[in-house]
Design a protein around this motif. Structure first.
Motif, short mmCIF file in Angstrom:
data_model
loop_
_atom_site.label_atom_id
_atom_site.label_comp_id
_atom_site.label_asym_id
_atom_site.label_seq_id
_atom_site.Cartn_x
_atom_site.Cartn_y
_atom_site.Cartn_z
N ASN A 80 0.78 -1.42 -0.21
CA ASN A 80 0.17 -0.05 0.01
C ASN A 80 0.85 1.35 -0.08
OD1 ASN A 80 0.77 0.35 2.68
ND2 ASN A 80 -1.13 -0.35 3.45
N ASP A 81 0.44 2.29 0.44
CA ASP A 81 0.96 3.64 0.45
C ASP A 81 2.47 3.33 1.16
OD1 ASP A 81 -1.44 5.71 -0.06
OD2 ASP A 81 -1.97 3.73 0.77
N ASN A 82 2.51 2.38 2.35
CA ASN A 82 4.04 2.24 2.79
C ASN A 82 4.67 1.22 1.93
OD1 ASN A 82 3.37 3.50 5.57
ND2 ASN A 82 1.83 2.46 5.48
N ARG A 83 5.80 1.82 0.72
CA ARG A 83 5.83 0.92 -0.20
C ARG A 83 7.32 0.65 -0.06
NH1 ARG A 83 5.87 5.40 -5.05
NH2 ARG A 83 8.05 4.97 -5.18
N VAL A 84 7.78 0.28 1.20
CA VAL A 84 9.12 -0.03 1.50
C VAL A 84 9.54 -1.17 0.61
CG1 VAL A 84 10.66 -0.98 3.17
CG2 VAL A 84 8.89 0.62 3.88
N LEU A 85 8.89 -2.27 0.24
CA LEU A 85 9.06 -3.40 -0.35
C LEU A 85 8.85 -3.33 -1.61
CD1 LEU A 85 7.03 -6.32 1.96
CD2 LEU A 85 9.49 -5.84 1.57
N TYR A 86 7.88 -2.41 -2.17
CA TYR A 86 8.23 -2.03 -3.65
C TYR A 86 9.23 -1.57 -3.95
CZ TYR A 86 7.38 0.54 -7.81
OH TYR A 86 7.37 1.04 -9.14
N ASP A 87 9.71 -0.39 -3.22
CA ASP A 87 11.09 0.35 -3.57
C ASP A 87 12.17 -0.65 -3.41
OD1 ASP A 87 9.58 2.51 -3.81
OD2 ASP A 87 10.02 3.35 -1.81
N PHE A 88 12.07 -1.71 -2.44
CA PHE A 88 13.26 -2.58 -2.31
C PHE A 88 13.32 -3.47 -3.48
CE2 PHE A 88 14.33 -7.15 -1.28
CZ PHE A 88 15.52 -7.17 -0.88
N PHE A 89 12.16 -3.94 -3.90
CA PHE A 89 12.50 -4.74 -5.40
C PHE A 89 12.65 -4.04 -6.41
CE2 PHE A 89 9.83 -7.83 -2.55
CZ PHE A 89 10.73 -9.06 -2.68
N GLN A 90 12.30 -2.83 -6.57
CA GLN A 90 12.97 -1.95 -7.62
C GLN A 90 14.26 -1.67 -7.56
OE1 GLN A 90 9.78 -2.61 -9.08
NE2 GLN A 90 10.37 -1.00 -10.22
N THR A 91 14.66 -1.19 -6.23
CA THR A 91 16.06 -0.59 -6.32
C THR A 91 17.46 -1.14 -5.66
OG1 THR A 91 15.68 0.53 -4.15
CG2 THR A 91 15.08 1.67 -6.06
N LYS A 92 16.74 -2.34 -4.84
CA LYS A 92 17.52 -3.13 -3.88
C LYS A 92 17.84 -2.70 -2.66
CE LYS A 92 19.27 -6.44 -7.51
NZ LYS A 92 20.40 -7.49 -7.63
N GLU A 93 17.35 -1.53 -2.35
CA GLU A 93 17.68 -0.56 -1.05
C GLU A 93 16.69 -0.78 -0.33
OE1 GLU A 93 20.20 1.91 -1.03
OE2 GLU A 93 19.83 3.05 0.54
N TYR A 94 16.75 -1.51 1.03
CA TYR A 94 15.67 -1.47 1.85
C TYR A 94 15.75 -0.06 2.77
CZ TYR A 94 12.01 -3.32 4.91
OH TYR A 94 11.09 -3.36 5.64
N ASP A 95 15.05 0.75 2.87
CA ASP A 95 14.94 1.79 3.53
C ASP A 95 13.73 2.33 4.37
OD1 ASP A 95 15.52 4.28 4.73
OD2 ASP A 95 15.86 5.45 2.68
N LYS A 96 14.02 2.16 5.81
CA LYS A 96 12.65 2.24 6.69
C LYS A 96 12.73 3.81 6.95
CE LYS A 96 14.38 1.47 11.15
NZ LYS A 96 14.04 1.50 12.54
N ASN A 97 13.64 4.42 6.81
CA ASN A 97 13.63 5.94 7.03
C ASN A 97 12.72 6.75 6.24
OD1 ASN A 97 15.74 5.42 9.01
ND2 ASN A 97 17.19 5.20 7.18
N ARG A 98 11.53 6.73 6.50
CA ARG A 98 10.47 7.45 5.86
C ARG A 98 9.28 7.49 6.68
NH1 ARG A 98 9.19 3.80 0.93
NH2 ARG A 98 11.35 3.04 0.88
N LEU A 99 8.35 8.24 6.15
CA LEU A 99 7.14 8.61 6.93
C LEU A 99 6.17 7.29 7.06
CD1 LEU A 99 6.12 11.21 8.35
CD2 LEU A 99 4.86 11.41 6.47
N PHE A 100 5.65 7.10 7.94
CA PHE A 100 4.60 5.92 8.18
C PHE A 100 3.40 6.45 7.97
CE2 PHE A 100 1.65 3.69 10.85
CZ PHE A 100 2.15 2.24 10.42
N ILE A 101 2.68 5.90 6.97
CA ILE A 101 1.56 6.49 6.55
C ILE A 101 0.19 5.37 7.17
CG2 ILE A 101 0.13 7.11 4.40
CD1 ILE A 101 2.77 7.42 3.08
N PRO A 102 -0.55 5.81 7.93
CA PRO A 102 -1.73 4.77 8.22
C PRO A 102 -2.65 4.92 7.50
CG PRO A 102 -1.22 6.49 10.16
CD PRO A 102 -0.36 7.10 8.85
N THR A 103 -3.21 3.77 6.92
CA THR A 103 -4.04 3.57 5.62
C THR A 103 -5.48 2.76 6.11
OG1 THR A 103 -3.24 1.51 4.95
CG2 THR A 103 -2.00 3.37 4.38
#
Ligand code: PLP
Length: 483
Positions: A283-306
């Protein structure tokens, strides 16, 4: 079959011991030493769910006797489920949905948590542990209720659930707060799911004198293994309906949070199920999408309640298992250390066979409305994320492999959002008013589990800060605070 830690310590355990411990001594997660080959598939195609479960799980749970396993599985997948198929495949609007929400709490967590308590009890008996077991769980909403139902009344075991006080749906909160059973405990946490999960991991690391701690989260290998079964079950149903020929490839799109569900699909593939792509939907918390696109796992981001709270997760615990299976323990250790110190790491391996997409909240609402208007089928907010993510994946790649969307919750668990998505006139209605409207829209009765909540008393009212979770737990447990 033995189990060891993703972080590489020498510890080797039987399945029962790994299930009982939950998390490894070095902070890692238990993984099987190898993937058993399922062998000749056709014999599986006509098996009822329970038989399929026995066939698959006996390969992993080799320290359980056939009789133990058989009894546990028969008791787990019985009339608690409202359909004999247990995990029925539905074809609507030209899409396949594997409905994993026919258990007691109306979410896919029931698939594993109907069985885990039985496996844990057998393991405890074998190890000579009687009483004083506390199963600790952090929940983004659905695990909590499924674990409470699974463990309620279990002798010698207390079940404790921590949930983000403002991070679950109204219905999820009511389901947990009204839970019966003297051995059930529910504690709200002022924070998000990651705070609750981190707090639980900290309690594990510190321990509590006189208490044997275990876990019902998907960090427990006993949660993961039962989930392999329904991937095979879905494939069998596709064959049965002539939607696939034996041996054909299939894709699965999985609404993902803690990466447990989709990882079970990866295990199924490693056992021989012909899966082409596992499509990870965020969903909007797309850490895993970004990970599979860029190979970079980055949890330093805004947490978005959905409106799909069970996917509102920035640290997906089970990804650690995938890293381990691809890259081994030395690199996994490095990644996890970087994640804990800096909140990010760069993966150097290749996550072959995975794809990723995401759908933001508006897309999720659009998906619910679109499918309802086209086919009359109503999906919940999590399934809708996967539905839209799959469409985006297909449009982007042109991949026409038959695809199965895992439907992870009943729409009745998220009635306000689902109704409002279908028609704006429902926006702002209360939870139970929405339930009645939803019943009208779907033409189906209100599930008993939901109807009965309206007038049930909240038995569990404790709330604490993330820093005070251990203290709250000690106060809550009958046998620690009475000392
Ligand atoms: C838990 C849950 C998910 C996410 O599953 P993970 O195994 O954590 O990735 C998705 N949808 C629903 C309804 C859930 O309860």
């Amino acid at each position: 079959m033995l189990y060891h830690s993703t972080r590489g310590s020498a510890e080797e355990l039987t399945a029962g011991a790994a299930i009982l411990k939950g998390i490894a001594g070095d902070g890692g997660l238990y993984v099987p030493e190898s993937f058993p080959d399922i062998g000749d598939m056709p014999r599986l195609y006509t098996m009822p769910y329970g038989s399929l479960a026995k066939e698959i799980l006996r390969l992993f749970l080799t320290d359980y006797t056939e009789a133990e396993l058989s009894e546990a599985i028969d008791q787990a997948y019985d009339a608690k489920f409202d359909t004999e198929a247990i995990a029925p495949l539905t074809e609507r609007g030209g899409y396949y949905f594997l409905e994993l929400f026919h258990g007691r709490t109306l979410a896919f967590k029931d698939m594993a948590l109907s069985l885990l308590p039985r496996l844990l009890k057998i393991a405890a008996r074998k190890q000579g542990i009687f009483g004083g077991i506390t199963v600790l769980t952090a929940t983004s909403g659905d695990t909590g209720k499924a674990a409470l139902e699974g463990f309620a009344g279990a002798e010698g075991i207390d079940i404790v659930v921590f949930f983000p006080e403002d991070g679950v749906s109204e219905m999820q909160k009511r389901q947990m707060r009204t839970q019966d059973g003297a051995n059930t405990h529910v504690i709200g946490v002022y924070g998000n799911f990651d705070d609750a999960q981190t707090g639980v991991k900290r309690i594990f690391a510190q321990g509590i004198p006189g208490v044997y701690l275990s876990s019902a989260n998907s960090i427990n290998i006993g949660r993961l293994l039962p989930q392999i079964v329904y991937y095979f079950c879905a494939y069998s149903q596709m064959i049965e309906r002539y939607r696939l020929k034996p041996g054909d490839s299939v894709n699965f799109t999985v609404p993902t949070g803690n990466f447990g569900n989709i990882l079970a699909g990866y295990y199924a593939r490693r056992m021989g199920l012909p899966i082409n792509k596992l499509i990870c939907a965020s969903n909007d918390n797309r850490v895993l999408y970004d990970f599979f696109q860029t190979k970079e796992y980055d949890k330093n981001r805004l947490f978005i309640p959905t409106v799909s709270p069970s996917m509102d997760i920035l640290v997906s615990s089970n990804l650690e298992r995938l890293l381990y299976h691809i890259s081994g323990s030395a690199l996994t250790n490095e990644y996890m250390e970087q994640l804990s110190k800096e909140g990010c790491y760069k993966f150097v391996g290749d996550a072959e066979g995975f794809a990723a997409e995401f759908a933001v909240q508006d897309e999720c609402f659009e998906g619910i409305r679109e499918l309802y208007e086209d086919s009359g089928y109503v999906i919940d907010t999590h399934t809708a994320v996967a539905f839209k993510a799959y469409q985006k994946y297909r449009d982007r790649t042109g991949d026409n492999t038959p695809n199965i969307i895992l439907a992870t919750a009943s729409p009745f668990k998220f009635p306000e959002s689902v109704c409002a998505a279908i028609d704006g006139k429902y926006a702002g209605m209360g939870a139970f008013e929405s339930v009645r409207a939803l019943s009208g829209l779907t033409g189906s009765g209100i599930p008993e589990q939901i109807a009965s909540l309206e007038h049930k008393e909240n038995r569990h009212t404790r709330v604490c800060t993330p820093a005070d979770m251990r203290i709250a737990l000690i106060e809550e447990l009958p046998y620690t605070h009475s000392k």
